[in-house]
Enzyme design. Structure first.
Site, PDB file in Angstrom:
ATOM      1  N   ASP A 128      -0.770   6.719  -3.744  1.00 56.64           N
ATOM      2  CA  ASP A 128      -1.989   6.345  -4.220  1.00 56.64           C
ATOM      3  C   ASP A 128      -2.588   7.581  -5.236  1.00 56.64           C
ATOM      4  O   ASP A 128      -2.894   7.138  -6.401  1.00 56.64           O
ATOM      5  CB  ASP A 128      -2.931   6.291  -3.153  1.00 56.64           C
ATOM      6  CG  ASP A 128      -3.028   4.836  -2.573  1.00 56.64           C
ATOM      7  OD1 ASP A 128      -2.290   4.071  -3.059  1.00 56.64           O
ATOM      8  OD2 ASP A 128      -3.784   4.752  -1.696  1.00 56.64           O
ATOM      9  N   HIS A 168       0.884  -1.190  -0.207  1.00 55.27           N
ATOM     10  CA  HIS A 168      -0.165  -0.031  -0.052  1.00 55.27           C
ATOM     11  C   HIS A 168       0.970   1.281   0.122  1.00 55.27           C
ATOM     12  O   HIS A 168       2.036   1.056  -0.086  1.00 55.27           O
ATOM     13  CB  HIS A 168      -1.026   0.045   1.236  1.00 55.27           C
ATOM     14  CG  HIS A 168      -2.156  -0.882   1.084  1.00 55.27           C
ATOM     15  ND1 HIS A 168      -3.214  -0.512  -0.208  1.00 55.27           N
ATOM     16  CD2 HIS A 168      -2.852  -1.922   1.766  1.00 55.27           C
ATOM     17  CE1 HIS A 168      -3.991  -1.277   0.045  1.00 55.27           C
ATOM     18  NE2 HIS A 168      -3.777  -2.213   0.920  1.00 55.27           N
TER      19      HIS A 168
END
Length: 400
Positions: free
Chosen positions: A176, A146
Site C-alpha cells: 500500500d 489488498h
C-alpha cells in the site's frame, strides 16, 4: 518560501491508503491537491454488494478527521461523477489540472467517461497516474486484492517471519504505502520532469505488486546469481545470525543489533565482555552458542541502559520503540518528524512530519483534512460557474 511543487494542481480521486499517501506526499511538497469525493452514501455495484455495511462505512469514515494526515494540505469538493453535471464539472477541472491520481479498478474510469484518453485529448499536458493492485495489463489485472495479496504474489511475504513459523504479515506498509503510494509519487514526479522536456503529459501505470517486487531487486539479484531460495529467519538480514537480531532486555523491551561488519561485531563482543567470540563471526557452528550468550546477557540490563552503552561504542544498535514512545525520541524531535498542526479553535493535532528535507524549497503542512465538499463553492466559482448553477446542482445531488 516556495515549495518544490508550487503551481502544480492535482485532482485526487483516491480513497484507500496508496492513493491518499501518494497525494499527501505531493501536497506536502506544495502541490494544490483537490480531493474529488462522492456526495452522499456510496452507490453502484460495491454498495449493492455491501448493503447496509456500505452506509455505515461512509458514516464512520476517518477521511475528514483532522487527525487524518493522509488528507492534510488538501481541498475537498463533492461531485457525483455519475451525473451529467458532475462529469461536466470534472471535465473542466481536468482541463486545468497538471496531475490526476486515481485507484479505480481497470476499466472503471473509461466506463465513467473520465479516462486518460478522453481527458488528454483536451489537456495534452495532463499526467494521469492510476494505482491498482496488479496494474493495467496481465492476467491478474481484474482481480481484487489488498496488500497481503500483492506482497504474496511478489514474493515479499515469503521472506518475513521466523524459521518453521508461518509468514509474518507486515501490516499494509509494503504494497500500500511503499509499493503503491510512494512509487505513485515517484512516477508523478518523474512524469513532471519529463513534461518539462517534451511538453507532453503521459499515463503512469502503478501496480502495487510491481512496486513490492521492485523492493526485492537486491534479493532477486542474489537468487538469480546462486539459485538459492532464502528461507525465512535464516538469512543475514532477517535474524539468521546473532549479530543482526532483536533481543529482549531486563525491562521486557527490545534492543536491535546490526553488527554485520567485522569491526562492528568486534566492538559488540567487547561491549558484552565476550572478546573470545570475535574470531567466530562467520563460524556457523558457533552461532547457537553466541546467540544463547547474547540472549542471556541482554536480559541483565534494561533496553535504554544497553542503548546508552552500545551507542557510545561504535556499534549498530537501536531501541525498538512502540508508537507511544516514538514522539519523544530525541532524533525524531530533532528531525521534526512529529509535528503539531493547529486546527479549528486553536486545537493542536499531532501528525507525522515531512520526510524530505530541502535547503531552499521546503515542504510544509498548511492545513488539516478538509470536510467533504468544504471547497466546492470556492473551486467551482473559480471555474466560472454561477451561484444559481451551484444551487441547482446541489439540490439535484450532483455536488455537495
Amino acid at each position: 518560501m516556495p515549495a518544490p511543487l508550487d503551481g502544480i494542481r492535482v485532482l485526487d480521486l483516491t480513497k484507500l491508503a496508496p492513493g491518499p499517501f501518494c497525494t499527501m506526499i505531493l501536497a506536502d511538497l506544495g502541490a494544490e491537491v483537490i480531493r474529488i469525493e462522492e456526495p452522499g452514501p456510496p452507490t453502484g455495484r460495491r454498495a449493492q454488494q455491501a448493503g447496509a455495511a456500505s452506509t455505515r462505512a461512509q458514516t464512520n469514515t476517518f477521511g475528514s478527521s483532522p487527525h487524518n494526515a493522509l488528507a492534510r494540505n488538501k481541498k475537498s469538493i463533492g461531485i457525483n461523477l455519475k451525473s451529467g453535471a458532475g462529469k461536466e464539472v470534472y471535465s473542466r477541472l481536468a482541463q486545468r489540472a497538471d496531475v490526476i491520481v486515481e485507484e479505480y479498478r481497470p476499466g472503471v474510469a473509461k466506463r465513467l467517461g473520465i479516462d486518460y484518453e478522453k481527458l488528454a485529448s483536451r489537456n495534452p499536458r495532463l499526467i494521469y497516474c492510476a494505482i491498482t493492485g496488479f496494474g493495467q495489463t496481465g492476467p491478474y489485472r481484474d482481480l481484487v486484492g489488498h496488500d497481503i495479496n500483492y506482497i504474496a504474489t511478489a514474493g515479499v511475504l515469503s521472506m518475513f517471519g521466523r524459521p518453521g513459523q508461518p509468514p509474518t504479515i507486515p501490516h499494509n506498509l509494503v504494497a500500500d504505502y511503499a509499493g503503491g503510494g510512494m512509487h505513485g509519487a515517484i512516477g508523478v514526479l518523474a512524469a513532471l520532469v519529463a513534461r518539462n522536456q517534451t511538453g507532453r503529459g503521459q499515463y503512469v501505470d502503478i501496480s502495487m505488486m510491481d512496486g513490492s517486487l521492485a523492493l526485492l531487486a537486491q534479493a532477486f539479484s542474489t537468487f538469480f546469481a546462486n539459485g538459492k531460495i532464502p528461507r525465512r529467519g535464516e538469512t543475514i538480514n532477517d535474524g539468521g545470525i546473532p549479530n543482526y537480531n532483536v533481543y529482549l532486555c531486563k525491562d521486557d523491551k527490545y534492543i536491535t543489533i546490526a553488527a554485520i561488519e567485522p569491526w562492528f561485531f568486534a566492538n559488540l563482543c567487547r561491549a558484552l565482555g565476550r572478546e573470545d567470540f570475535i574470531p567466530h563471526e562467520y563460524d556457523s557452528s558457533k552461532r547457537a552458542e553466541i546467540a544463547r550468550v547474547f540472549t542471556e546477557t541482554f536480559k541483565t540490563r534494561t533496553r535504554d541502559e544497553w542503548f546508552e552503552i552500545l551507542s557510545k561504542s561504535d556499534i549498530c544498535a537501536g531501541r525498538m520503540l512502540t508508537l507511544d514512545e516514538v514522539p519523544a525520541d530525541p532524533q525524531v524531535l530533532a528531525r521534526n518528524m512529529i509535528v503539531e498542526v493547529e486546527g479549528e479553535g486553536g486545537r493542536m493535532f499531532k501528525q507525522v512530519g515531512i520526510s524530505p528535507k530541502f535547503s531552499d524549497t521546503p515542504g510544509s503542512i498548511r492545513s488539516l483534512a478538509p470536510k467533504l465538499g468544504q471547497h466546492t463553492d470556492e473551486i467551482l466559482g473559480e471555474l466560472g460557474y454561477s451561484k444559481d448553477e451551484l444551487d441547482r446542482w446541489r439540490e439535484s445531488g450532483a455536488i455537495k
